[in-house]
Write an enzyme that holds these catalytic residues in place. Structure first.
Site, PDB file in Angstrom:
ATOM      1  N   ASP A 120       0.835  -1.204   0.000  1.00 12.48           N
ATOM      2  CA  ASP A 120       0.000   0.000   0.000  1.00 12.48           C
ATOM      3  C   ASP A 120       0.867   1.250   0.000  1.00 12.48           C
ATOM      4  O   ASP A 120       1.366   1.678   1.038  1.00 12.48           O
ATOM      5  CB  ASP A 120      -0.922  -0.010   1.235  1.00 12.48           C
ATOM      6  N   LYS A 140       1.513   7.991   0.401  1.00 14.10           N
ATOM      7  CA  LYS A 140       1.961   8.036   1.790  1.00 14.10           C
ATOM      8  C   LYS A 140       3.354   8.660   1.875  1.00 14.10           C
ATOM      9  O   LYS A 140       4.122   8.593   0.926  1.00 14.10           O
ATOM     10  CB  LYS A 140       2.062   6.606   2.349  1.00 14.10           C
ATOM     11  N   ASP A 183       0.085  -5.025   4.701  1.00 12.83           N
ATOM     12  CA  ASP A 183      -1.302  -4.610   4.478  1.00 12.83           C
ATOM     13  C   ASP A 183      -2.169  -5.763   3.933  1.00 12.83           C
ATOM     14  O   ASP A 183      -3.328  -5.562   3.586  1.00 12.83           O
ATOM     15  CB  ASP A 183      -1.336  -3.411   3.528  1.00 12.83           C
ATOM     16  N   ASP A 194      -5.865   6.440  -0.689  1.00 14.28           N
ATOM     17  CA  ASP A 194      -5.212   5.653   0.363  1.00 14.28           C
ATOM     18  C   ASP A 194      -6.236   4.923   1.245  1.00 14.28           C
ATOM     19  O   ASP A 194      -5.868   4.072   2.041  1.00 14.28           O
ATOM     20  CB  ASP A 194      -4.329   6.578   1.210  1.00 14.28           C
ATOM     21  N   GLU A 221      -8.082   2.491   0.534  1.00 14.76           N
ATOM     22  CA  GLU A 221      -8.336   1.488  -0.499  1.00 14.76           C
ATOM     23  C   GLU A 221      -8.870   0.170   0.051  1.00 14.76           C
ATOM     24  O   GLU A 221      -9.558  -0.561  -0.652  1.00 14.76           O
ATOM     25  CB  GLU A 221      -7.036   1.231  -1.288  1.00 14.76           C
ATOM     26  N   ARG A 267     -11.156  -0.552   2.250  1.00 14.60           N
ATOM     27  CA  ARG A 267     -12.625  -0.630   2.280  1.00 14.60           C
ATOM     28  C   ARG A 267     -13.196  -0.806   0.882  1.00 14.60           C
ATOM     29  O   ARG A 267     -14.244  -1.418   0.696  1.00 14.60           O
ATOM     30  CB  ARG A 267     -13.185   0.623   2.984  1.00 14.60           C
TER      31      ARG A 267
HETATM   32  N1  BES Z   1      -3.232   0.281   5.229  1.00 10.75           N
HETATM   33  C1  BES Z   1      -3.619   1.557   5.701  1.00 10.75           C
HETATM   34  C2  BES Z   1      -3.897   1.569   7.204  1.00 10.75           C
HETATM   35  C3  BES Z   1      -2.714   1.410   8.105  1.00 10.75           C
HETATM   36  C4  BES Z   1      -2.059   2.524   8.592  1.00 10.75           C
HETATM   37  C5  BES Z   1      -2.305   0.179   8.493  1.00 10.75           C
HETATM   38  C6  BES Z   1      -0.999   2.378   9.446  1.00 10.75           C
HETATM   39  C7  BES Z   1      -1.243   0.029   9.343  1.00 10.75           C
HETATM   40  C8  BES Z   1      -0.593   1.125   9.839  1.00 10.75           C
HETATM   41  C9  BES Z   1      -4.896   2.016   5.018  1.00 10.75           C
HETATM   42  O1  BES Z   1      -5.040   1.599   3.719  1.00 10.75           O
HETATM   43  C10 BES Z   1      -4.844   3.499   5.002  1.00 10.75           C
HETATM   44  O2  BES Z   1      -3.979   4.019   4.355  1.00 10.75           O
HETATM   45  N2  BES Z   1      -5.756   4.146   5.730  1.00 10.75           N
HETATM   46  C11 BES Z   1      -5.782   5.548   5.820  1.00 10.75           C
HETATM   47  C12 BES Z   1      -7.212   5.993   5.691  1.00 10.75           C
HETATM   48  C13 BES Z   1      -7.376   7.482   5.522  1.00 10.75           C
HETATM   49  C14 BES Z   1      -6.880   7.893   4.172  1.00 10.75           C
HETATM   50  C15 BES Z   1      -8.831   7.811   5.681  1.00 10.75           C
HETATM   51  C16 BES Z   1      -5.194   5.965   7.153  1.00 10.75           C
HETATM   52  O3  BES Z   1      -5.436   5.273   8.133  1.00 10.75           O
HETATM   53  O4  BES Z   1      -4.459   6.928   7.195  1.00 10.75           O
HETATM   54 ZN    ZN Z   2      -4.097  -0.126   3.216  1.00 10.11          ZN
HETATM   55 MN    MN Z   3      -4.080   2.877   2.343  1.00  5.26          MN
END
Ligand code: BES
Ligand code: ZN
Ligand code: MN
Length: 498
Positions: A272, A279, A290, A349, A351, A353
């Site tokens: 991811d 990111k 992920d 990001d 993604e 869901r």
């Molecule tokens: N895979 C990430 C969530 C994540 C973050 C897992 C840190 C492990 C450690 C997910 O896909 C993501 O990027 N979520 C975003 C959502 C936001 C854009 C609403 C997040 O948590 O920042």
């Molecule tokens: Zn993710």
């Molecule tokens: Mn993500």
């Protein structure tokens, strides 16, 4: 690792090390109550008593002392491990004890470890936990280290010393199956993004399925396009690695029609980057984990194939790589999910869901009656619960209670999170049915709320494992890296299905 029950007098047990447990109450009263520990004490001419008298051992959980070349024993070393308070001693503590002892002894080049527990404590679940601790403790994320020395540190045999009963033999076998399946999940999670693409994950699932007599089907990109999985495909389109929807089925014989059919869905983002909503570079390497939810459901079904509960279980893993690129999905894009609802992708990001909602709809079409998903879904759950508890969301509290009971039995910490209808307002979109993000506050909840829109009205549970699927630091009983969380809970739930 071989796990064996041996029924031999303690003095005759041959192993590089023999491990016994000593409790706080024994240290306080300076009397050794446990049968194995008191026998070891006698055979060594009072060594354990001496540990208590000099206060070298207080019985605290995971405290350890060792005696080399113990007189009166065939084992090359005697190890005493603290068991904590006997009143709170459960399979959870025992799993830690055998894990910690094994990791310590492995570092000292032991190859065989014998373990003797007080017969009064020898139940099926205790035997299972002992074997699990040993096998889980043995796991190292060192697959890509070429140092040949690592082969010297390997435990070949874990010997559980007790009088043989079918209960204990079954317990050890169960523990071996569970822990090997959890390690299977950890091995997958540890694979970096270049080596574990969606296609490779699908191949690994296929291989596992054929090894254990499970059915496996993989939906290709073309098939998903025909079906109309616009949400999943939107995420995948930025990568040159094609996506896969992995489906592994366990079907027991002779279940009457109308029986429950459990879907275990796992997020399978093999890497991811965030996509166009990219990111920060710092820490991005961790995003290889992920797909830990996907690995967990594959690990669980691997165990269930061997334990054979009378419940149909289907594992579904939507597998994609989330990349930026000339063909990548843009913020503001509107996609149509398999269920027909449209989504405005405000942040690429978010993604996980998007891929899960198409898998959820597909699970419903396969006839699944109950849905559980596991996903490293949000950073927000790490803010809320840290790295200790899995966040648990549901649309059905009695179903959740069943899962929480399974989690408790397996000592996997999970905590219920709210999912009130009010949170739905966060996902309003001006241009589509829903937006894929819900703003700054309550991010783990709005993510779960999004999934709920697709899961309803089926009984459904969502596990956000972002904080718990990866250990930042080693524990005495577990290596740093992938934890394999949720595998045991899923197996326990399916085995005790009501
Ligand atoms: N895979 C990430 C969530 C994540 C973050 C897992 C840190 C492990 C450690 C997910 O896909 C993501 O990027 N979520 C975003 C959502 C936001 C854009 C609403 C997040 O948590 O920042
Ligand atoms: Zn993710
Ligand atoms: Mn993500």
């Amino acid at each position: 690792m071989n796990v064996k029950l041996i029924s031999q007098p303690l003095a005759q047990v041959q192993a590089d090390a023999l491990v016994v447990v000593l409790f706080e109450a024994e240290a306080e009263s300076k009397t050794i109550a446990g049968e194995a520990a008191s026998l070891a004490n006698q055979l060594t001419g009072g060594w354990i008593r001496e540990l208590l008298e000099t206060q070298e051992m207080t019985g605290k959980l995971l405290e350890m002392a060792e005696l080399a070349r113990p007189q009166g024993l065939q084992a090359r070393k005697l190890v005493v491990v603290g068991g904590g308070k006997p009143s709170s001693f459960s399979p959870g503590e025992l799993r830690k004890i055998t894990g910690a002892a094994l990791r310590k002894l492995k570092a000292k080049k032991a190859h065989s470890v014998a373990f003797a527990l007080d017969p009064a404590m020898c139940t099926e679940m205790m035997a299972s936990a002992a074997a699990e601790g040993a096998i889980l403790g043995d796991f190292e994320p060192d697959r890509y280290k070429t140092d040949p020395k690592k082969n010297e540190e390997k435990i070949e045999d874990f010997l559980f010393v007790a009088s043989e009963t079918t209960e204990l033999v079954q317990g050890l076998a169960r523990g071996q199956i569970l822990a090997e399946s959890q390690n299977f999940a950890r091995e997958l999670v540890n694979e970096p993004g270049n080596r574990l693409t969606p296609a490779v994950l699908a191949a690994r699932a296929r291989e596992m399925a054929s090894q254990f007599g499970l059915e496996c089907e993989v939906l290709s990109e073309d098939r998903m396009r025909q079906l109309g999985m616009g949400a999943l495909l939107g995420v995948a389109q930025g990568s040159s690695e094609p996506p896969a929807l992995i489906i592994v089925r366990y079907k027991p014989e002779g279940t009457p029609s109308g029986s429950a059919h459990l879907a275990l869905l796992g997020k399978g983002v093999t890497f991811d980057t965030g996509g166009i909503s990219i990111k920060p570079a710092d820490g991005m390497e961790k995003m290889k984990y992920d797909m830990a939810g996907g690995a967990a459901v594959l690990g669980a079904i691997r165990a269930l194939a061997q334990l054979k509960p009378p419940l149909a279980v289907t594992a579904l893993v939507p597998a994609v790589e989330n990349m930026p690129g000339g063909r990548a999905q843009r913020p503001g894009d509107i996609v149509t999910s398999l269920a027909g609802k449209t989504v405005e992708v405000l942040n690429t990001d978010a993604e996980g869901r998007l891929i899960l909602i198409d898998a959820i709809e597909y699970a419903k079409r396969l006839g699944c009656t109950h849905l559980i998903d596991a996903a490293t879904l949000t950073g927000a759950i790490v803010v809320a619960l840290g790295t200790v508890n899995v966040g648990v969301f549901t649309n059905n509290e009695s179903f959740r209670d069943q899962l929480l009971a399974a989690a408790r039995a397996e000592a996997e910490k999970m905590w219920p999170m709210p999912l009130d209808e009010e949170y739905k307002d966060l996902l309003k979109s001006a241009f589509a049915d829903l937006a894929n993000i819900g703003g700054r506050w309550g991010g783990a909840i709005s993510a779960a709320m999004f999934l709920k829109e697709w899961a309803d009205p089926h009984p459904w549970i969502h596990l956000d494992i972002a904080g718990t699927a990866w250990l930042e630091e080693a524990k005495p009983y577990l290596a740093k890296g992938p934890s394999g969380v949720a595998v045991r809970t899923f197996v326990n739930l399916a085995m005790n299905w009501k």
